[in-house]
Design an enzyme around this catalytic site. Structure first.
Site, PDB file in Angstrom:
ATOM      1  N   LYS A  36      35.264  45.449  31.775  1.00  0.00           N
ATOM      2  CA  LYS A  36      36.215  45.306  31.542  1.00  0.00           C
ATOM      3  C   LYS A  36      37.290  44.452  30.553  1.00  0.00           C
ATOM      4  CE  LYS A  36      40.051  43.163  34.382  1.00  0.00           C
ATOM      5  NZ  LYS A  36      40.528  43.869  35.750  1.00  0.00           N
ATOM      6  N   ARG A 131      50.065  44.339  44.083  1.00  0.00           N
ATOM      7  CA  ARG A 131      49.832  45.310  43.073  1.00  0.00           C
ATOM      8  C   ARG A 131      49.486  47.303  43.139  1.00  0.00           C
ATOM      9  NH1 ARG A 131      44.773  43.966  38.553  1.00  0.00           N
ATOM     10  NH2 ARG A 131      43.854  45.284  39.771  1.00  0.00           N
TER      11      ARG A 131
HETATM   12  C1  LIG Z   1      39.984  43.151  37.058  1.00  0.00           C
HETATM   13  C2  LIG Z   1      39.393  43.575  38.531  1.00  0.00           C
HETATM   14  C3  LIG Z   1      38.782  43.174  39.439  1.00  0.00           C
HETATM   15  C4  LIG Z   1      37.540  42.093  38.269  1.00  0.00           C
HETATM   16  O1  LIG Z   1      38.269  40.637  38.508  1.00  0.00           O
HETATM   17  P1  LIG Z   1      38.072  39.423  37.806  1.00  0.00           P
HETATM   18  O2  LIG Z   1      38.876  38.308  38.566  1.00  0.00           O
HETATM   19  O3  LIG Z   1      37.597  39.600  36.600  1.00  0.00           O
HETATM   20  O4  LIG Z   1      36.953  39.168  39.258  1.00  0.00           O
HETATM   21  C5  LIG Z   1      38.131  43.585  40.291  1.00  0.00           C
HETATM   22  N1  LIG Z   1      38.791  44.269  41.000  1.00  0.00           N
HETATM   23  C6  LIG Z   1      39.901  45.340  40.565  1.00  0.00           C
HETATM   24  C7  LIG Z   1      40.709  46.047  40.936  1.00  0.00           C
HETATM   25  C8  LIG Z   1      40.287  44.846  38.627  1.00  0.00           C
HETATM   26  O5  LIG Z   1      41.553  45.559  38.353  1.00  0.00           O
END
Ligand SMILES: *Cc1c(COP(=O)(O)O)cnc(C)c1O
Length: 367
Positions: A36, A131
Site C-alpha cells: 500500500k 482500530r
Molecule cells: C498497513 C498494514 C500492514 C503493514 O504495516 P507495516 O507497518 O507497513 O508493516 C499490515 N496489516 C494491516 C491491516 C495494515 O493496514
C-alpha cells in the site's frame, strides 16, 4: 534528471524482503508483502515475490487492480475491510479479504455467487489497539455466521496492533490470538490455515525467540521498504535503511534574516510558527511541499536543517553548506513522508536495478 523524485533501489528492497522472509521462516511464519505504501507498484511487487513472500496485501482495491493490470501473478489479500460499495471488485480481484462486519461478508457472498467465485475471509480480532477488529467475545458468533454464507471460505483470523494507539504486540496478546485460533477450531471442527499476527510492529516479538504459538503469518510493509521497526523506529539488523531516498531541487538560495517581520497572524496551515532569531542565515527553498511529502518525516543530510514548508515549498537553513539554484538534496524518509511521495503525481519514481553482480546498475524513471 527529473525532480523531485524518489530513488528506489530494487536490489536493496529485495535484500530486505528476503532477509525477513528467511528469519521469519525459521519461526514458521510466512510473510505477506504489503504494497500500500508503494501505490501498488508492479516493479516493487515483483521484487517482493522474487524474495519469497507468500502473497501480496494492500488496503486499497485500486492498487490491487493496478497490479492485476500489470500482470503481477500472486495471491492478493485486501487488508482493509472492504467497502460495501466495492464488494464486486473485491471478489473479482482478490483471493482473500480481512473482515469484521457480517453485512460486508454477506455482500461479498452475494457478489461471489454472481461471479461464480469463492472468496476467502480472514476475521480480524480487536486485541487492544482500537482500530479494526471483532471483540474477542464476539468472535465465535461471527465465525458461526460466516460459515453459513455461500461461496465464502473462512481462511483464518488475524489482528492488527501498533497502528492507531501504538499497543505493542507481545507474548500476552499474541498468546490470546493463538488461543482464539485453537478454540475456534475445536468448536467448529474447521482448520484455520492463516493466523496473521500483525505488521512490522510484530517483528521484535516474532524474532525475539519467544514462542510464536499458532501465529503463522505477518504482513510487512514498512520493515521491508525502510529497514526499520515501527515501535521505536530503530534500524533492523542486516537491513538497508536507505533503499528509498527522496531528491528535491533548489529553486531559491539567498541570505535572509531568520526572523520574519511585519504583523504576525496565522500561516497557510493555521499555525503560528515560533522562530528563534539567529541573525542572517543562508536560506534555500526546495521545490517540494506538503502536497508531496510530510515535511516532519524528512531527514535532511548533515549541514541542512528543515525550517518549514508550505504546499509547494520546503524551506531549509543551508548556512553550513553552500547551495545554488539547481542543486539537488537527498533526504531519508519515514513512512508517512514515503506514502505521500509515492502517491504524489508530482514526484517521479526512479527505479534502480542491478541485473547481476557483475553488471553495472541501471535505472529507469516511472511517472
Ligand atoms: C498497513 C498494514 C500492514 C503493514 O504495516 P507495516 O507497518 O507497513 O508493516 C499490515 N496489516 C494491516 C491491516 C495494515 O493496514
Amino acid at each position: 534528471m527529473s525532480a523531485p523524485r524518489l530513488e528506489i533501489d530494487l536490489g536493496k528492497i529485495e535484500h530486505n524482503a528476503r532477509t525477513l522472509v528467511e528469519r521469519l521462516g525459521r519461526c514458521g511464519i510466512s510473510v505477506t508483502g504489503v504494497t500500500k505504501a508503494t501505490l501498488g507498484s508492479p516493479e516493487i511487487a515483483a521484487v517482493l515475490l522474487r524474495a519469497g513472500v507468500l502473497g501480496l496485501g494492500d488496503s486499497r482495491i485500486e492498487n490491487i487492480e493496478a497490479m492485476h493490470c500489470a500482470h503481477v501473478a500472486a495471491s492478493m489479500t485486501l487488508i482493509r475491510s472492504p467497502m460495501l460499495s466495492q464488494v464486486e471488485r473485491v471478489v473479482m480481484h482478490t483471493d482473500v479479504s480481512f473482515n469484521t462486519e457480517l453485512d460486508v461478508i454477506s455482500g461479498l457472498s452475494s457478489a461471489a455467487q454472481k461471479a461464480k467465485r469463492t472468496h476467502g475471509i480472514v476475521l480480524m480480532v480487536e486485541l487492544g489497539d482500537l482500530r479494526e477488529g471483532i471483540m474477542p467475545g464476539d468472535l465465535e458468533k461471527t465465525v458461526r455466521e460466516t460459515l453459513r454464507f455461500p461461496n465464502i471460505v473462512l481462511k483464518g483470523i488475524g489482528t492488527n496492533l501498533a497502528c492507531r494507539s501504538g499497543v505493542s504486540p507481545d507474548a500476552k496478546n499474541m498468546a490470546e490470538l493463538s488461543a482464539l485460533a485453537d478454540s475456534i477450531e475445536a468448536t467448529f471442527g474447521t482448520t484455520l490455515s492463516i493466523v496473521s499476527g500483525g505488521n512490522s510492529g510484530n517483528l521484535q516479538w516474532a524474532l525475539s525467540g519467544a514462542d510464536t504459538g499458532r501465529i503463522n503469518n505477518l504482513r510487512l510493509g514498512e520493515a521491508i521498504l525502510l529497514g526499520c521497526e515501527p515501535l521505536h523506529r530503530q534500524p533492523i539488523d542486516g537491513l538497508h535503511t536507505d533503499a528509498i531516498t527522496l531528491v528535491a531541487e533548489v529553486i531559491e538560495s539567498k541570505i535572509k534574516p531568520s526572523q520574519p517581520w511585519g504583523e504576525m497572524a496565522q500561516n497557510a496551515f493555521g499555525e503560528k510558527p515560533s522562530l528563534t532569531n539567529q541573525g542572517d542565515i543562508s536560506q534555500a527553498i526546495l521545490a517540494i511541499g506538503h502536497q508531496d511529502i510530510d515535511p516532519c518525516g524528512l531527514q535532511p543530510p548533515p549541514g541542512i536543517e528543515i525550517l518549514g514548508a508550505s504546499s509547494d515549498h520546503l524551506i531549509t537553513d543551508t548556512s553550513s553548506c553552500n547551495m545554488s539554484v539547481g542543486d539537488e538534496v537527498s533526504f531519508q524518509l519515514n513512512y508517512s513522508a514515503l506514502v505521500r511521495a509515492m502517491t504524489s503525481p508530482f514526484v517521479a519514481k526512479l527505479m534502480r536495478v542491478q541485473r547481476s553482480h557483475t553488471s553495472p546498475p541501471s535505472s529507469y524513471i516511472i511517472h
